[in-house]
Write a protein that holds these residues in place. Structure first.
Motif, PDB file in Angstrom:
ATOM      1  N   LEU A   1       1.264  -1.456   0.143  1.00 45.94           N
ATOM      2  CA  LEU A   1       0.204   0.177  -0.507  1.00 45.94           C
ATOM      3  C   LEU A   1       0.832   1.269  -0.067  1.00 45.94           C
ATOM      4  CD1 LEU A   1      -2.757  -0.966   2.695  1.00 45.94           C
ATOM      5  CD2 LEU A   1      -2.879  -0.824   0.227  1.00 45.94           C
ATOM      6  N   LEU A   2       1.801   1.038   0.656  1.00 46.93           N
ATOM      7  CA  LEU A   2       2.744   2.340   1.035  1.00 46.93           C
ATOM      8  C   LEU A   2       3.279   2.769  -0.085  1.00 46.93           C
ATOM      9  CD1 LEU A   2       4.332   4.459   2.341  1.00 46.93           C
ATOM     10  CD2 LEU A   2       5.847   2.999   3.137  1.00 46.93           C
TER      11      LEU A   2
ATOM     12  N   TRP B   1       1.217  11.970  -9.844  1.00 48.77           N
ATOM     13  CA  TRP B   1       0.622  13.353  -9.736  1.00 48.77           C
ATOM     14  C   TRP B   1       1.814  14.204 -10.177  1.00 48.77           C
ATOM     15  CZ3 TRP B   1       0.117  16.815  -6.480  1.00 48.77           C
ATOM     16  CH2 TRP B   1      -1.305  17.601  -6.384  1.00 48.77           C
TER      17      TRP B   1
ATOM     18  N   GLY C   1       2.350   1.766  -3.407  1.00 46.96           N
ATOM     19  CA  GLY C   1       1.741   2.038  -3.860  1.00 46.96           C
ATOM     20  C   GLY C   1       1.438   3.859  -3.639  1.00 46.96           C
ATOM     21  N   ILE C   2       0.529   4.319  -2.681  1.00 44.46           N
ATOM     22  CA  ILE C   2       0.396   5.623  -2.702  1.00 44.46           C
ATOM     23  C   ILE C   2       1.852   6.672  -2.582  1.00 44.46           C
ATOM     24  CG2 ILE C   2       0.393   7.046  -0.640  1.00 44.46           C
ATOM     25  CD1 ILE C   2      -0.991   5.279   0.983  1.00 44.46           C
ATOM     26  N   VAL C   3       3.619   6.009  -2.722  1.00 49.54           N
ATOM     27  CA  VAL C   3       3.989   7.076  -3.207  1.00 49.54           C
ATOM     28  C   VAL C   3       4.136   7.317  -4.846  1.00 49.54           C
ATOM     29  CG1 VAL C   3       6.870   7.172  -3.354  1.00 49.54           C
ATOM     30  CG2 VAL C   3       5.516   6.475  -1.468  1.00 49.54           C
ATOM     31  N   SER C   4       3.718   5.531  -5.216  1.00 47.92           N
ATOM     32  CA  SER C   4       4.072   6.115  -7.063  1.00 47.92           C
ATOM     33  C   SER C   4       2.512   6.937  -7.612  1.00 47.92           C
ATOM     34  CB  SER C   4       3.973   4.677  -7.530  1.00 47.92           C
ATOM     35  OG  SER C   4       4.778   3.619  -6.749  1.00 47.92           O
ATOM     36  N   SER C   5       1.758   6.584  -6.522  1.00 48.72           N
ATOM     37  CA  SER C   5       0.866   7.715  -7.182  1.00 48.72           C
ATOM     38  C   SER C   5       0.979   9.634  -6.849  1.00 48.72           C
ATOM     39  CB  SER C   5      -0.441   7.521  -6.230  1.00 48.72           C
ATOM     40  OG  SER C   5      -0.536   5.998  -6.187  1.00 48.72           O
ATOM     41  N   ILE C   6       2.026   9.673  -6.053  1.00 48.28           N
ATOM     42  CA  ILE C   6       2.255  11.419  -5.725  1.00 48.28           C
ATOM     43  C   ILE C   6       3.378  11.031  -6.582  1.00 48.28           C
ATOM     44  CG2 ILE C   6       3.296  12.525  -3.875  1.00 48.28           C
ATOM     45  CD1 ILE C   6       1.844  10.348  -1.565  1.00 48.28           C
TER      46      ILE C   6
END
Length: 430
Positions: free
Chosen positions: A402-403, A413, A405-410
């Motif tokens: 999950l972490l 973006w 995935g969040i870092v990759s999304s940021i």
């Protein structure tokens, strides 16, 4: 000045003579154990560059009697009429002139010396000194009728030693003589003699005994109970008329005394039947037929299982089960925790809640009607990773994913935003 030259002169003389002096080499005495009837090799290795014209390798017994020699080139012949000795190895190719006894006999025990002889200079150099110790197990009778007594001897030749008798992995007696007043039908099978010398070298000798029960039809019936994957020997009747059969199979297991069938069955010189790596499909009934007797031998295997597996976690319910491929009246079971040296139960199957103290070797012991040990079979369990630890690992892995995935999304973006800010500036420049 004259006195100071004397040591220099002595030193110069030593330097000149040193290449002519062959250094003496201490040879360590080795010990070799051999079971009477087996093939035994006494090692003798040396630098193959020494193997040249007018060179001989000799084997001496008690450093006084030459029993065999081999000359250059590889031409050897026995000095005396021994038909069970031969210099083997690869001779000049590898500098191997080991002495082979095949088969070794009880009277072959003693100390043997391997020497290198330069026949030009008559200089003899000791290459190896080997002490051969032989041992054998004999019995007062074999086969033996149920209810009769038997005496087993574990004889050692060439050294003193301690003797322990084993049934499976369990000690059942000590001393070179083992007496059993009355043999039960389940007392047949493998009796093992373990010989230990003063230097802790050990030799294991297996001796197989047929205990038979005479039936009305004249057939002598025997039972062999053995762990799965073991090697067993069924003693036969020593005679040229002996034939072995597996019941329900018309084909004889032998044609000649030394025939092998697929590596599974071997007929020995005394017409016994050796079965290698006993599996469930090998269980059943075997017949040994001769002009005098018929032996009907049932082979029964023992298996031991641990559920859910050999690697378990704290708090897990563990079940041990010890089972026979065919039921045998009068046989009882017992489970023993060898690591802690304690008897746990006299049942063939039991369940308990595992703790770290329960890890180690567990032994299932089988007893006959007389209460004597028939054989043993073992299982080992170790402490594994607990379910709680597994869950923690899974949650850590999920959190990591999950972490990530969040870092990759940021990052994605942020790159898109930068691209949007740069597009109007490019238009104005055009």
């Amino acid at each position: 000045m004259a006195n100071s030259n004397i040591p220099q002169g002595l030193l110069l003389t030593l330097l000149i003579l040193l290449p002519c002096v062959e250094p003496s080499r201490a040879v360590e005495e080795k010990s070799v154990f051999g079971v009477v009837g087996d093939a035994v090799t006494l090692p003798c290795l040396f630098n193959r560059s020494l193997w040249r014209e007018r060179v001989r390798v000799e084997w001496w017994e008690y450093s006084s009697i030459i029993i065999m020699h081999q000359d250059f080139p590889d031409e050897g012949f026995p000095w005396r009429g021994y038909n069970n000795m031969n210099i083997t190895g690869h001779g000049v190719k590898e500098g191997d002139f080991s002495l082979l006894f095949s088969p070794v006999r009880s009277y072959n025990s003693g100390t043997f010396t391997c020497t290198h002889l330069n026949r030009s200079t008559h200089k003899r150099t000791k290459l190896a000194e080997v002490k051969l110790v032989t041992a054998e197990v004999t019995s007062s009778r074999n086969p033996v009728e149920e209810g009769r007594g038997i005496t087993l001897w574990c004889s050692i030749y060439g050294a003193d030693g301690d003797v322990e008798w084993m049934r499976g992995d369990l000690s059942v007696g000590k001393g070179q003589v083992m007496k059993v007043s009355q043999m039960g039908i389940t007392d047949g099978g493998k009796w093992t003699c373990v010989v230990s010398t003063m230097n802790k070298t050990s030799l294991t000798i297996n001796h197989f005994i047929n205990v038979y029960k005479r039936s009305r039809d004249g057939v002598k019936r025997c039972i062999y109970i053995t762990p799965v994957n073991s090697n067993i020997t069924l003693p036969g009747v020593n005679g040229n008329s002996t034939r072995w059969y597996k019941v329900n199979e018309s084909k004889s297991l032998m044609k000649d005394r030394d025939e092998q069938t697929n590596g599974k069955f071997t007929i020995t010189e005394d017409f016994s039947l050796r079965i290698s790596d006993v599996r469930p499909e090998d269980t059943g009934h075997y017949e040994c037929r001769s002009d005098r007797d018929i032996y009907y031998i049932s082979i029964i295997i023992v298996t031991a299982t641990v559920t859910p597996g050999k690697r378990v976690s704290n708090g897990t319910a563990v079940t041990f089960n010890c089972d026979l491929s065919h039921p045998v009246p009068g046989v009882t079971f017992g489970w023993r925790h060898v690591t802690s040296d304690r008897d746990v139960t006299d049942q063939s199957s039991f369940t308990f809640t595992f703790t770290p103290e329960d890890a180690g070797k567990w032994m299932c012991v089988l007893y006959g009607e007389s209460g004597r040990v028939i054989t043993t079979i073992s299982q080992t369990i170790t402490e594994g990773q607990g379910t709680q630890n597994c869950r923690i690992f899974i949650w850590i892995f999920i959190a990591y994913v999950l972490l990530l995935g969040i870092v990759s999304s940021i990052l994605i973006w942020d790159l898109l935003k930068k691209k949007e800010r740069n597009e109007p500036e490019e238009v104005e420049m055009k």
